[in-house]
Design an enzyme around this catalytic site. Structure first.
Site, PDB file in Angstrom:
ATOM      1  N   LYS A 241      45.471  33.680  40.863  1.00  9.04           N
ATOM      2  CA  LYS A 241      46.208  34.916  41.152  1.00  9.04           C
ATOM      3  C   LYS A 241      46.735  34.910  42.585  1.00  9.04           C
ATOM      4  O   LYS A 241      47.885  35.269  42.842  1.00  9.04           O
ATOM      5  CB  LYS A 241      45.296  36.132  40.948  1.00  9.04           C
ATOM      6  CG  LYS A 241      44.906  36.372  39.506  1.00  9.04           C
ATOM      7  CD  LYS A 241      43.917  37.530  39.410  1.00  9.04           C
ATOM      8  CE  LYS A 241      43.436  37.755  38.014  1.00  9.04           C
ATOM      9  NZ  LYS A 241      42.477  38.883  37.923  1.00  9.04           N
TER      10      LYS A 241
ATOM     11  N   GLY B  27      41.056  38.930  43.290  1.00 14.03           N
ATOM     12  CA  GLY B  27      39.716  38.915  42.712  1.00 14.03           C
ATOM     13  C   GLY B  27      39.755  38.915  41.200  1.00 14.03           C
ATOM     14  O   GLY B  27      40.767  39.267  40.592  1.00 14.03           O
ATOM     15  N   ASP B  28      38.649  38.503  40.629  1.00 16.52           N
ATOM     16  CA  ASP B  28      38.485  38.581  39.184  1.00 16.52           C
ATOM     17  C   ASP B  28      37.021  38.874  38.889  1.00 16.52           C
ATOM     18  O   ASP B  28      36.135  38.387  39.593  1.00 16.52           O
ATOM     19  CB  ASP B  28      38.910  37.289  38.492  1.00 16.52           C
ATOM     20  CG  ASP B  28      39.206  37.532  37.028  1.00 16.52           C
ATOM     21  OD1 ASP B  28      40.353  37.929  36.727  1.00 16.52           O
ATOM     22  OD2 ASP B  28      38.307  37.368  36.192  1.00 16.52           O
ATOM     23  N   THR B  29      36.783  39.683  37.872  1.00 16.05           N
ATOM     24  CA  THR B  29      35.427  40.109  37.527  1.00 16.05           C
ATOM     25  C   THR B  29      35.196  39.910  36.036  1.00 16.05           C
ATOM     26  O   THR B  29      36.063  40.246  35.223  1.00 16.05           O
ATOM     27  CB  THR B  29      35.224  41.600  37.902  1.00 16.05           C
ATOM     28  OG1 THR B  29      35.484  41.760  39.293  1.00 16.05           O
ATOM     29  CG2 THR B  29      33.815  42.062  37.595  1.00 16.05           C
TER      30      THR B  29
END
Length: 188
Positions: free
Chosen positions: A52, A69-71
């Protein structure tokens, strides 16, 4: 300095305002399906966040500090993404009921001014109460679970199901503020 959040998530935007006064939002068009999960969740979430961040970096015409970010939610070494429909949400909540799972986040910060990059991951353990059929069905009717990894939002109605957490609360919401603050200091 110009800051850019590579996310359209309202939760991430709200949280980022707690440590960065002004920033632009550029939603990444990175194809997350390009990243295959190979068993290491920490690497996986960092790779997603990096994809991203780099996608947004390519689109910028001026220098900036990019935050991406990624969760993901993980139960029994299986990633629970966003549910496809109400039945999928029901099945996820049924699996989480009475159990402890982990919420992982990957963060990538790119400082285009000095070419410094920081990438980190962390997880928080979350313990769910035992849920009744009625609680699950009622929660799904709110619509909240349908756009959340693991089919729940700790900051919303889903918070009523959380018996306890071990780790960063803001990680479970979607942006681990303490970790991000440390990363921003390192790239300056």
């Amino acid at each position: 300095m110009n800051y850019v959040l590579a996310s359209g998530s309202e939760r991430r935007q709200e949280l980022l305002h707690r440590i960065v006064d002004e920033f632009n939002i550029i939603v990444s068009d990175f194809d997350e399906d390009k990243i295959l999960f190979k068993g290491n969740v920490d690497e996986y979430v960092v790779d997603l966040a990096k994809g991203k961040a780099l996608s947004v970096k390519e689109s910028l015409k001026e220098e900036a500090i990019i935050i991406a970010g990624d969760t993901v939610v993980v139960l029994d070494d299986k990633i629970l993404g966003k549910p496809n429909n109400e039945e999928d949400a029901y099945n996820m909540l049924k699996q989480l009921s009475g159990r402890t799972h982990r919420v992982y986040s990957g963060l990538v910060v790119i400082n285009m001014y000095n070419n410094k990059i920081e990438q980190e991951s962390l997880y928080t353990e979350v313990k769910f109460s035992n849920l009744t059929e009625e609680e699950i069905e009622s929660y799904i009717k709110t619509g909240e679970p349908l756009d959340k990894a693991g089919a729940y939002g700790i900051q919303g109605y889903g918070g009523a199901f959380i018996e306890g957490i071990n780790g960063c609360y803001y990680n479970v919401v979607g942006l681990p503020l303490n970790l991000l603050n440390k990363m921003l200091r390192k790239v300056k």
